[in-house]
Scaffold this motif. Sequence first.
Motif, PDB file in Angstrom:
ATOM      1  N   PHE A   1      -2.128  29.213  45.423  1.00  0.00           N
ATOM      2  CA  PHE A   1      -1.816  29.261  46.973  1.00  0.00           C
ATOM      3  C   PHE A   1      -2.031  28.141  47.587  1.00  0.00           C
ATOM      4  O   PHE A   1      -3.009  27.401  47.262  1.00  0.00           O
ATOM      5  CB  PHE A   1      -2.772  30.475  47.348  1.00  0.00           C
ATOM      6  CG  PHE A   1      -2.642  30.403  49.063  1.00  0.00           C
ATOM      7  CD1 PHE A   1      -1.661  31.272  49.517  1.00  0.00           C
ATOM      8  CD2 PHE A   1      -3.586  30.166  49.695  1.00  0.00           C
ATOM      9  CE1 PHE A   1      -1.541  31.343  50.953  1.00  0.00           C
ATOM     10  CE2 PHE A   1      -3.537  30.379  51.141  1.00  0.00           C
ATOM     11  CZ  PHE A   1      -2.396  30.949  52.018  1.00  0.00           C
ATOM     12  N   ARG A   2      -1.193  27.729  48.335  1.00  0.00           N
ATOM     13  CA  ARG A   2      -1.137  26.465  48.993  1.00  0.00           C
ATOM     14  C   ARG A   2      -0.370  26.693  50.183  1.00  0.00           C
ATOM     15  O   ARG A   2       0.810  27.018  50.510  1.00  0.00           O
ATOM     16  CB  ARG A   2      -0.364  25.129  48.353  1.00  0.00           C
ATOM     17  CG  ARG A   2      -0.467  23.776  48.970  1.00  0.00           C
ATOM     18  CD  ARG A   2      -0.121  23.110  47.961  1.00  0.00           C
ATOM     19  NE  ARG A   2       0.024  21.654  48.533  1.00  0.00           N
ATOM     20  CZ  ARG A   2       0.089  20.467  47.732  1.00  0.00           C
ATOM     21  NH1 ARG A   2       0.283  20.482  46.344  1.00  0.00           N
ATOM     22  NH2 ARG A   2      -0.021  19.186  48.270  1.00  0.00           N
ATOM     23  N   THR A   3      -0.919  26.110  51.603  1.00  0.00           N
ATOM     24  CA  THR A   3      -0.305  26.005  52.722  1.00  0.00           C
ATOM     25  C   THR A   3      -0.942  25.164  53.561  1.00  0.00           C
ATOM     26  O   THR A   3      -2.064  24.789  53.327  1.00  0.00           O
ATOM     27  CB  THR A   3      -0.368  27.675  53.187  1.00  0.00           C
ATOM     28  OG1 THR A   3       0.333  27.610  54.281  1.00  0.00           O
ATOM     29  CG2 THR A   3      -1.876  28.006  53.744  1.00  0.00           C
ATOM     30  N   THR A   4      -0.088  24.863  54.885  1.00  0.00           N
ATOM     31  CA  THR A   4      -0.686  23.982  55.763  1.00  0.00           C
ATOM     32  C   THR A   4      -1.063  24.762  56.989  1.00  0.00           C
ATOM     33  O   THR A   4      -0.095  25.660  57.461  1.00  0.00           O
ATOM     34  CB  THR A   4       0.211  22.879  56.214  1.00  0.00           C
ATOM     35  OG1 THR A   4       0.219  22.127  54.886  1.00  0.00           O
ATOM     36  CG2 THR A   4      -0.528  22.152  57.405  1.00  0.00           C
ATOM     37  N   VAL A   5      -2.151  25.123  57.641  1.00  0.00           N
ATOM     38  CA  VAL A   5      -2.570  25.912  58.710  1.00  0.00           C
ATOM     39  C   VAL A   5      -2.825  25.098  59.911  1.00  0.00           C
ATOM     40  O   VAL A   5      -3.332  24.011  59.807  1.00  0.00           O
ATOM     41  CB  VAL A   5      -3.822  26.855  58.401  1.00  0.00           C
ATOM     42  CG1 VAL A   5      -3.200  27.967  57.299  1.00  0.00           C
ATOM     43  CG2 VAL A   5      -4.800  26.152  58.088  1.00  0.00           C
ATOM     44  N   ARG A   6      -2.430  25.498  60.919  1.00  0.00           N
ATOM     45  CA  ARG A   6      -2.616  24.749  62.259  1.00  0.00           C
ATOM     46  C   ARG A   6      -3.785  25.771  63.080  1.00  0.00           C
ATOM     47  O   ARG A   6      -3.694  26.877  63.266  1.00  0.00           O
ATOM     48  CB  ARG A   6      -1.213  24.902  63.182  1.00  0.00           C
ATOM     49  CG  ARG A   6      -1.763  24.232  64.745  1.00  0.00           C
ATOM     50  CD  ARG A   6      -0.489  24.273  65.587  1.00  0.00           C
ATOM     51  NE  ARG A   6      -0.745  24.094  66.737  1.00  0.00           N
ATOM     52  CZ  ARG A   6      -0.868  24.974  67.919  1.00  0.00           C
ATOM     53  NH1 ARG A   6      -1.147  26.155  67.574  1.00  0.00           N
ATOM     54  NH2 ARG A   6      -1.020  24.289  69.114  1.00  0.00           N
ATOM     55  N   VAL A   7      -4.789  24.688  63.425  1.00  0.00           N
ATOM     56  CA  VAL A   7      -6.120  25.615  63.985  1.00  0.00           C
ATOM     57  C   VAL A   7      -6.214  25.039  65.547  1.00  0.00           C
ATOM     58  O   VAL A   7      -6.240  23.943  65.791  1.00  0.00           O
ATOM     59  CB  VAL A   7      -7.254  25.133  63.010  1.00  0.00           C
ATOM     60  CG1 VAL A   7      -8.417  25.988  63.825  1.00  0.00           C
ATOM     61  CG2 VAL A   7      -7.092  25.384  61.789  1.00  0.00           C
ATOM     62  N   ALA A   8      -5.935  26.274  66.412  1.00  0.00           N
ATOM     63  CA  ALA A   8      -6.355  25.858  67.770  1.00  0.00           C
ATOM     64  C   ALA A   8      -6.735  27.161  68.310  1.00  0.00           C
ATOM     65  O   ALA A   8      -5.916  27.945  69.047  1.00  0.00           O
ATOM     66  CB  ALA A   8      -4.826  25.711  68.227  1.00  0.00           C
ATOM     67  N   PRO A   9      -8.329  27.306  68.295  1.00  0.00           N
ATOM     68  CA  PRO A   9      -8.903  28.330  68.674  1.00  0.00           C
ATOM     69  C   PRO A   9      -8.739  28.608  70.099  1.00  0.00           C
ATOM     70  O   PRO A   9      -8.996  27.741  70.966  1.00  0.00           O
ATOM     71  CB  PRO A   9     -10.462  28.201  68.336  1.00  0.00           C
ATOM     72  CG  PRO A   9     -10.395  26.651  68.192  1.00  0.00           C
ATOM     73  CD  PRO A   9      -9.064  26.219  67.510  1.00  0.00           C
ATOM     74  N   GLY A  10      -8.298  29.873  70.592  1.00  0.00           N
ATOM     75  CA  GLY A  10      -8.251  30.457  71.919  1.00  0.00           C
ATOM     76  C   GLY A  10      -7.085  30.132  72.586  1.00  0.00           C
ATOM     77  O   GLY A  10      -7.010  30.200  73.861  1.00  0.00           O
ATOM     78  N   GLU A  11      -5.918  29.705  71.840  1.00  0.00           N
ATOM     79  CA  GLU A  11      -4.670  29.608  72.436  1.00  0.00           C
ATOM     80  C   GLU A  11      -4.172  31.145  72.843  1.00  0.00           C
ATOM     81  O   GLU A  11      -4.416  32.152  72.260  1.00  0.00           O
ATOM     82  CB  GLU A  11      -3.548  29.034  71.743  1.00  0.00           C
ATOM     83  CG  GLU A  11      -3.715  27.579  71.487  1.00  0.00           C
ATOM     84  CD  GLU A  11      -2.423  26.919  71.176  1.00  0.00           C
ATOM     85  OE1 GLU A  11      -1.785  25.835  71.285  1.00  0.00           O
ATOM     86  OE2 GLU A  11      -1.685  27.591  69.946  1.00  0.00           O
ATOM     87  N   PRO A  12      -3.254  31.097  74.013  1.00  0.00           N
ATOM     88  CA  PRO A  12      -2.548  32.391  74.449  1.00  0.00           C
ATOM     89  C   PRO A  12      -2.057  33.023  73.534  1.00  0.00           C
ATOM     90  O   PRO A  12      -1.165  32.451  72.873  1.00  0.00           O
ATOM     91  CB  PRO A  12      -1.906  31.881  75.532  1.00  0.00           C
ATOM     92  CG  PRO A  12      -2.334  30.522  76.027  1.00  0.00           C
ATOM     93  CD  PRO A  12      -2.862  29.913  74.831  1.00  0.00           C
ATOM     94  N   ARG A  13      -2.347  34.438  73.131  1.00  0.00           N
ATOM     95  CA  ARG A  13      -1.863  35.436  72.194  1.00  0.00           C
ATOM     96  C   ARG A  13      -1.709  34.839  70.965  1.00  0.00           C
ATOM     97  O   ARG A  13      -0.663  35.062  70.212  1.00  0.00           O
ATOM     98  CB  ARG A  13      -0.402  35.660  72.994  1.00  0.00           C
ATOM     99  CG  ARG A  13      -0.343  36.066  74.250  1.00  0.00           C
ATOM    100  CD  ARG A  13       0.942  36.783  74.938  1.00  0.00           C
ATOM    101  NE  ARG A  13       0.842  36.773  76.422  1.00  0.00           N
ATOM    102  CZ  ARG A  13       1.709  37.075  77.232  1.00  0.00           C
ATOM    103  NH1 ARG A  13       2.911  37.373  76.639  1.00  0.00           N
ATOM    104  NH2 ARG A  13       1.571  37.449  78.151  1.00  0.00           N
ATOM    105  N   ALA A  14      -2.697  33.936  70.506  1.00  0.00           N
ATOM    106  CA  ALA A  14      -2.669  33.335  69.205  1.00  0.00           C
ATOM    107  C   ALA A  14      -2.839  34.396  68.104  1.00  0.00           C
ATOM    108  O   ALA A  14      -3.756  35.450  68.434  1.00  0.00           O
ATOM    109  CB  ALA A  14      -3.608  32.279  69.117  1.00  0.00           C
TER     110      ALA A  14
END
Length: 330
Positions: free
Chosen positions: A317-330
């Motif tokens: 398993f390999r992926t790139t994740v974007r982390v932005a805690p608390g974004e609207p409707r995330a």
Amino acid sequence: MADVNPDRTRERRLRDADRGQLLVVAGLVMAVALVALVVLLNATIYAETLATRGVEDADREAADVRAAAVGGVGELLEATNRAGPSSHAAANDTVLEGVADLDRRIARSYADRGGAVRLDADAAGLRRGKHLATDGNATSLANATGATTYAFVDGIDRTRAFSLSLAVDDLATTTAANATGEAFHVAFDGAALAGSREVYVYRNGSGGVVVANGTNGAAPTALCSVAAAPGENVTLDLTGERFGSAACPGVWPADLVVPTDRYGIGFANADAADGTVTATVRPRPAGTDPATDHAGVSPAVYDAAVELRYRTADLRFRTTVRVAPGEPRA
């Protein structure tokens, strides 16, 4: 005259015996074929069940690893920004060091389960932001100059983790019809919006605190309310669309969920509230500093792109994740 030839009688008996043996053999062959068919069918069903279960388990395992990584990096971003780093370079260094430490800790955790985890991040995957925090003063959320209507931040295109904690006793007691002139409110305006949007917070005189939405300065419409006793604080999570412990859908302007242009956030009737406000914003154009009209602004990491790899004997398993805690409707 009856045929009593013994040879012919023997031949008939032999023929009858042969036919009986053929019928028995044919029956055995059919029985064996049916048994073989049943065995093959059961084996196929069992194999498909195992394969499906394996896919579901693998998906669940990959999702668990991803959730652990996103949660850990999100907490790291928030802790870094709250600490008020002296520069964006210092914020980036703290996050990169934290991701490396998180990589080691997650790797140890999943090694016990027979998996190998790797988290990677670099400075190119970290985007600059600003962390905003205002503690207000003894009587209001007015800024340092005493203004009760002012720009909280301007020139941004993303906001996350925008939360207000307000003292019930200091909120204005009013109605929706009079809220525009009397109630504390957050105002959004700019090219990303067709006009302006307002979010009001006030007491209704019946022991409740109300959140209402307005457009272009018109009288607002109540969205949600909570019962609150004197001396308490109420929390409004604007980007998370929650008031207290309950959901408050629609409180964040729909045009600002994924805006395509700049906008600003301001406060009005700030003397009709007392409390604290925090938010993390991303300037537009990227790399610039947004305009603010109060103290409590520090460099921040708005979001982070992290490469995640997970390997077991049966899974890659390999992926790139974007982390932005608390974004609207995330």
